[in-house]
Design a protein around this motif. Sequence first.
Motif, PDB file in Angstrom:
ATOM      1  N   GLN A 291      32.030  11.289 -20.108  1.00 35.89           N
ATOM      2  CA  GLN A 291      31.463  10.397 -21.109  1.00 35.89           C
ATOM      3  C   GLN A 291      32.187  10.599 -22.431  1.00 35.89           C
ATOM      4  O   GLN A 291      32.348  11.720 -22.891  1.00 35.89           O
ATOM      5  CB  GLN A 291      29.968  10.685 -21.280  1.00 35.89           C
ATOM      6  CG  GLN A 291      29.299   9.720 -22.241  1.00 35.89           C
ATOM      7  CD  GLN A 291      27.828  10.060 -22.457  1.00 35.89           C
ATOM      8  OE1 GLN A 291      27.231  10.838 -21.720  1.00 35.89           O
ATOM      9  NE2 GLN A 291      27.245   9.496 -23.487  1.00 35.89           N
TER      10      GLN A 291
ATOM     11  N   PRO B  19      31.405  10.140 -25.973  1.00 37.48           N
ATOM     12  CA  PRO B  19      30.140   9.852 -26.644  1.00 37.48           C
ATOM     13  C   PRO B  19      30.299   8.959 -27.866  1.00 37.48           C
ATOM     14  O   PRO B  19      31.385   8.842 -28.432  1.00 37.48           O
ATOM     15  CB  PRO B  19      29.615  11.230 -27.034  1.00 37.48           C
ATOM     16  CG  PRO B  19      30.778  12.134 -26.989  1.00 37.48           C
ATOM     17  CD  PRO B  19      31.828  11.523 -26.122  1.00 37.48           C
TER      18      PRO B  19
ATOM     19  N   ARG C 103      32.409  12.436 -31.481  1.00 34.12           N
ATOM     20  CA  ARG C 103      31.972  13.822 -31.310  1.00 34.12           C
ATOM     21  C   ARG C 103      33.120  14.766 -30.949  1.00 34.12           C
ATOM     22  O   ARG C 103      33.025  15.574 -30.027  1.00 34.12           O
ATOM     23  CB  ARG C 103      30.874  13.909 -30.250  1.00 34.12           C
ATOM     24  CG  ARG C 103      29.700  12.989 -30.527  1.00 34.12           C
ATOM     25  CD  ARG C 103      28.796  13.516 -31.617  1.00 34.12           C
ATOM     26  NE  ARG C 103      27.970  14.586 -31.149  1.00 34.12           N
ATOM     27  CZ  ARG C 103      26.702  14.424 -30.730  1.00 34.12           C
ATOM     28  NH1 ARG C 103      26.156  13.220 -30.747  1.00 34.12           N
ATOM     29  NH2 ARG C 103      25.999  15.437 -30.344  1.00 34.12           N
TER      30      ARG C 103
ATOM     31  N   PHE D 136      35.210  18.094 -31.507  1.00 35.70           N
ATOM     32  CA  PHE D 136      34.856  19.403 -32.060  1.00 35.70           C
ATOM     33  C   PHE D 136      35.669  19.595 -33.330  1.00 35.70           C
ATOM     34  O   PHE D 136      36.886  19.788 -33.267  1.00 35.70           O
ATOM     35  CB  PHE D 136      35.146  20.511 -31.044  1.00 35.70           C
ATOM     36  CG  PHE D 136      34.342  20.358 -29.783  1.00 35.70           C
ATOM     37  CD1 PHE D 136      32.975  20.596 -29.789  1.00 35.70           C
ATOM     38  CD2 PHE D 136      34.937  19.935 -28.609  1.00 35.70           C
ATOM     39  CE1 PHE D 136      32.216  20.437 -28.633  1.00 35.70           C
ATOM     40  CE2 PHE D 136      34.187  19.774 -27.453  1.00 35.70           C
ATOM     41  CZ  PHE D 136      32.829  20.018 -27.473  1.00 35.70           C
TER      42      PHE D 136
ATOM     43  N   ARG E 211      36.177  21.805 -35.699  1.00 30.04           N
ATOM     44  CA  ARG E 211      36.930  22.991 -36.085  1.00 30.04           C
ATOM     45  C   ARG E 211      37.745  23.566 -34.931  1.00 30.04           C
ATOM     46  O   ARG E 211      38.276  24.660 -35.020  1.00 30.04           O
ATOM     47  CB  ARG E 211      35.982  24.042 -36.684  1.00 30.04           C
ATOM     48  CG  ARG E 211      35.376  23.583 -38.015  1.00 30.04           C
ATOM     49  CD  ARG E 211      34.572  24.659 -38.702  1.00 30.04           C
ATOM     50  NE  ARG E 211      33.441  25.109 -37.921  1.00 30.04           N
ATOM     51  CZ  ARG E 211      32.301  24.412 -37.758  1.00 30.04           C
ATOM     52  NH1 ARG E 211      32.157  23.246 -38.341  1.00 30.04           N
ATOM     53  NH2 ARG E 211      31.328  24.895 -37.043  1.00 30.04           N
ATOM     54  N   LEU E 212      37.851  22.813 -33.857  1.00 33.39           N
ATOM     55  CA  LEU E 212      38.822  23.183 -32.821  1.00 33.39           C
ATOM     56  C   LEU E 212      40.076  22.345 -33.064  1.00 33.39           C
ATOM     57  O   LEU E 212      39.993  21.227 -33.567  1.00 33.39           O
ATOM     58  CB  LEU E 212      38.283  22.888 -31.419  1.00 33.39           C
ATOM     59  CG  LEU E 212      37.048  23.644 -30.922  1.00 33.39           C
ATOM     60  CD1 LEU E 212      36.838  23.375 -29.436  1.00 33.39           C
ATOM     61  CD2 LEU E 212      37.146  25.118 -31.173  1.00 33.39           C
TER      62      LEU E 212
ATOM     63  N   GLU F  72      42.930  22.494 -28.465  1.00 30.43           N
ATOM     64  CA  GLU F  72      41.709  23.091 -27.913  1.00 30.43           C
ATOM     65  C   GLU F  72      40.706  22.022 -27.471  1.00 30.43           C
ATOM     66  O   GLU F  72      40.044  22.164 -26.442  1.00 30.43           O
ATOM     67  CB  GLU F  72      41.052  24.017 -28.952  1.00 30.43           C
ATOM     68  CG  GLU F  72      41.815  25.308 -29.162  1.00 30.43           C
ATOM     69  CD  GLU F  72      41.258  26.149 -30.307  1.00 30.43           C
ATOM     70  OE1 GLU F  72      41.333  27.376 -30.214  1.00 30.43           O
ATOM     71  OE2 GLU F  72      40.751  25.568 -31.303  1.00 30.43           O
TER      72      GLU F  72
ATOM     73  N   GLN G 170      41.878  21.037 -24.192  1.00 25.89           N
ATOM     74  CA  GLN G 170      41.639  22.091 -23.197  1.00 25.89           C
ATOM     75  C   GLN G 170      40.169  22.147 -22.778  1.00 25.89           C
ATOM     76  O   GLN G 170      39.852  22.381 -21.614  1.00 25.89           O
ATOM     77  CB  GLN G 170      42.065  23.454 -23.758  1.00 25.89           C
ATOM     78  CG  GLN G 170      43.568  23.647 -23.748  1.00 25.89           C
ATOM     79  CD  GLN G 170      43.999  24.855 -24.552  1.00 25.89           C
ATOM     80  OE1 GLN G 170      43.261  25.357 -25.396  1.00 25.89           O
ATOM     81  NE2 GLN G 170      45.210  25.329 -24.295  1.00 25.89           N
ATOM     82  N   ILE G 171      39.294  21.923 -23.741  1.00 25.48           N
ATOM     83  CA  ILE G 171      37.860  21.936 -23.435  1.00 25.48           C
ATOM     84  C   ILE G 171      37.544  20.871 -22.386  1.00 25.48           C
ATOM     85  O   ILE G 171      36.698  21.072 -21.515  1.00 25.48           O
ATOM     86  CB  ILE G 171      37.046  21.691 -24.726  1.00 25.48           C
ATOM     87  CG1 ILE G 171      36.944  22.973 -25.533  1.00 25.48           C
ATOM     88  CG2 ILE G 171      35.660  21.149 -24.430  1.00 25.48           C
ATOM     89  CD1 ILE G 171      35.915  23.954 -25.049  1.00 25.48           C
TER      90      ILE G 171
ATOM     91  N   ALA H  23      39.280  20.049 -19.944  1.00 28.40           N
ATOM     92  CA  ALA H  23      39.637  20.558 -18.611  1.00 28.40           C
ATOM     93  C   ALA H  23      39.005  21.925 -18.380  1.00 28.40           C
ATOM     94  O   ALA H  23      39.566  22.776 -17.695  1.00 28.40           O
ATOM     95  CB  ALA H  23      41.151  20.647 -18.483  1.00 28.40           C
ATOM     96  N   PHE H  24      37.820  22.124 -18.933  1.00 30.40           N
ATOM     97  CA  PHE H  24      37.202  23.456 -18.894  1.00 30.40           C
ATOM     98  C   PHE H  24      37.016  23.984 -17.483  1.00 30.40           C
ATOM     99  O   PHE H  24      37.143  25.172 -17.231  1.00 30.40           O
ATOM    100  CB  PHE H  24      35.847  23.422 -19.611  1.00 30.40           C
ATOM    101  CG  PHE H  24      35.227  24.772 -19.763  1.00 30.40           C
ATOM    102  CD1 PHE H  24      35.736  25.672 -20.683  1.00 30.40           C
ATOM    103  CD2 PHE H  24      34.158  25.156 -18.971  1.00 30.40           C
ATOM    104  CE1 PHE H  24      35.183  26.934 -20.813  1.00 30.40           C
ATOM    105  CE2 PHE H  24      33.599  26.409 -19.095  1.00 30.40           C
ATOM    106  CZ  PHE H  24      34.111  27.303 -20.020  1.00 30.40           C
TER     107      PHE H  24
ATOM    108  N   ARG I  28      40.341  13.688 -24.308  1.00 35.71           N
ATOM    109  CA  ARG I  28      39.546  14.842 -23.879  1.00 35.71           C
ATOM    110  C   ARG I  28      38.804  14.520 -22.577  1.00 35.71           C
ATOM    111  O   ARG I  28      38.756  15.335 -21.657  1.00 35.71           O
ATOM    112  CB  ARG I  28      38.550  15.175 -24.996  1.00 35.71           C
ATOM    113  CG  ARG I  28      37.715  16.388 -24.779  1.00 35.71           C
ATOM    114  CD  ARG I  28      36.820  16.637 -25.986  1.00 35.71           C
ATOM    115  NE  ARG I  28      35.895  15.524 -26.217  1.00 35.71           N
ATOM    116  CZ  ARG I  28      35.006  15.488 -27.214  1.00 35.71           C
ATOM    117  NH1 ARG I  28      34.940  16.478 -28.085  1.00 35.71           N
ATOM    118  NH2 ARG I  28      34.200  14.465 -27.352  1.00 35.71           N
TER     119      ARG I  28
END
Lengths: 330, 241
Positions: free
Chosen positions: B88, B90, B94, B96, B98-99, B103, B106-107, B109-110, B155
């Motif tokens: 999704q 959003p 949304r 992140f 401060r990433l 990053e 990368q999140i 593909a966590f 992302r």
Amino acid sequence: MLQQIIQILPQVIIDGLTLGFVYAVVAIGYTMVYGILELINFAHGDVFMTGSFIGAAVLFFMMSVGFLSSLPSLIVFIIVMAITAIVTGLMGVGIERVAYRPLRKRNAPKLIALITSIGISFVLEDVVRFFAELKTGNYIITSPPLFNQKMTLDIHSVMPVFNKITFQSSFILVFIVTIIMLIALDIFVNRTKWGMAMRAVAQDRETASLMSINVNRVISITFFVGSALGGATGVLFMIQYGTIDPYIGFILGIKAFTAAVLGGIGNIRGAMLGGILLGLLEMFAAANLSTITHGAMGAEYKDVFAFIILILVLIFKPEGLFGKAVVEKV
Amino acid sequence: MPNEFKRHHLELNQVESFYGKIQALNGIELYIDKGEIVTLIGSNGAGKSTTLKSISGQVQPKKGTILFEGMDITKNAPHQTALLGIAQVPEGRRIFPRLTVRENLQIGAFSVKDKKVIAERMERVFSYFPRLKERLEQKGGTMSGGEQQMLAIGRALMMRPKLLMLDEPSMGLAPIIVEQIFDIIKEMNKEGMTILLVEQNAYQALQIADRGYVIQTGSIVLEGKGLELMTNQQVREAYLA
């Protein structure tokens, strides 16, 4: 007067750093949980305290079976630290599961969780007191001696403006171990996958869950890491200062929390620096207040001095020394 | 297995969702087949975002069922649904803040352990959004709205989803950027991605959609082919005026 202050400055710095590193590691536990849940986990100071007692218990046990005299002190120390860290880490996870998670599920207001954490704090104090009295008849415990050789560093002969510095050998241990813990944590948070997940959850929990991150697991990890570090620091405290009681967590917890606010709550590096700064300020005040005020105020006013500094900092920089001003979410 | 033929990629049956005591969805019925772009249009507060959140697990439906590839995902937690392959993007992007851009990707593909796979997927994202590659070390929060939208889509693509849900991707963006984003959505669909697009910008959405649903106060009131809806009198008056 200035000369007097300068003379003892090296000693003040050494003592201040020792205390400051202890504050720093405990402050991390506050700031990490706050960063993720916006919860001031008041029980954290008592996790630290419980750590010191678990450490003492393990140490006494090892003494009773003769390990303390047969094994090198460093090995004993590492075993005690490891056991304590694991036990307090799991305890932190358990506290979150039993007390905070059910509240989160029901969307309880943050204030309720705060009150709960104060309740847990009392429970820990009394449980520890109960067992300490049961085992030893007294809730104030003096730990077995470990790394308590007195050492002197004669910098007076090199730089005559300074006095000699004296310290216990445990100081070196506290110094090295806390620095290792701080660096390891910094690497964990900034360089590993779960550290990245932790930061993501702290910034936006809902969106993190959309990225297939199990938010509850991240919260458990946060509690484990914070509590393990806090408990291990309790052991360091016990070794450094010798006596512990079930109420050491309260004042120390308040101060560590203060350090976290001073550095900017939610900011891990800020908490580290805030802790070190607070330790230095406190020791500076303890050593010099009576000199500065010509005897009107003694060392016992050190906390007042440290907290006045805190208030001044927060008046001019409410987000803390290293915190970011709150930005509206777009 | 006679049902095998009729089974849709995603299927919502009589879904009812609430915010506290307030009912936001009154029995939503919709389906998406593999490879489709389906759009859900409607005015503010009609229940578009709630429908997406019910699918992704951010809102738990009180009644009804949601089936994804035949599996019941109605009661799934968001991370479980994400693991099944529903991504999704959003509302409000949304990112992140401060990433870094890297990053943030990368999140996405966590759940992927293989670093090579992550790198491959990142390259794929760069092929859609070359600008992200130039900004890898920049903090997500410092980027412009359009770049953030690209990052949010990138992302989600890092999850290599089977179904991509976009919530108001055009919101707050300049028309030229919106054009670009929609071109990319179309392109992703051509390459086989199934897409559920929620939009207030009905004109843009219907133009690229295979089918569309119109949602009003928590119920589907109209459904049809994209072009059909575009020429529908009701839709024209309410959403395209």
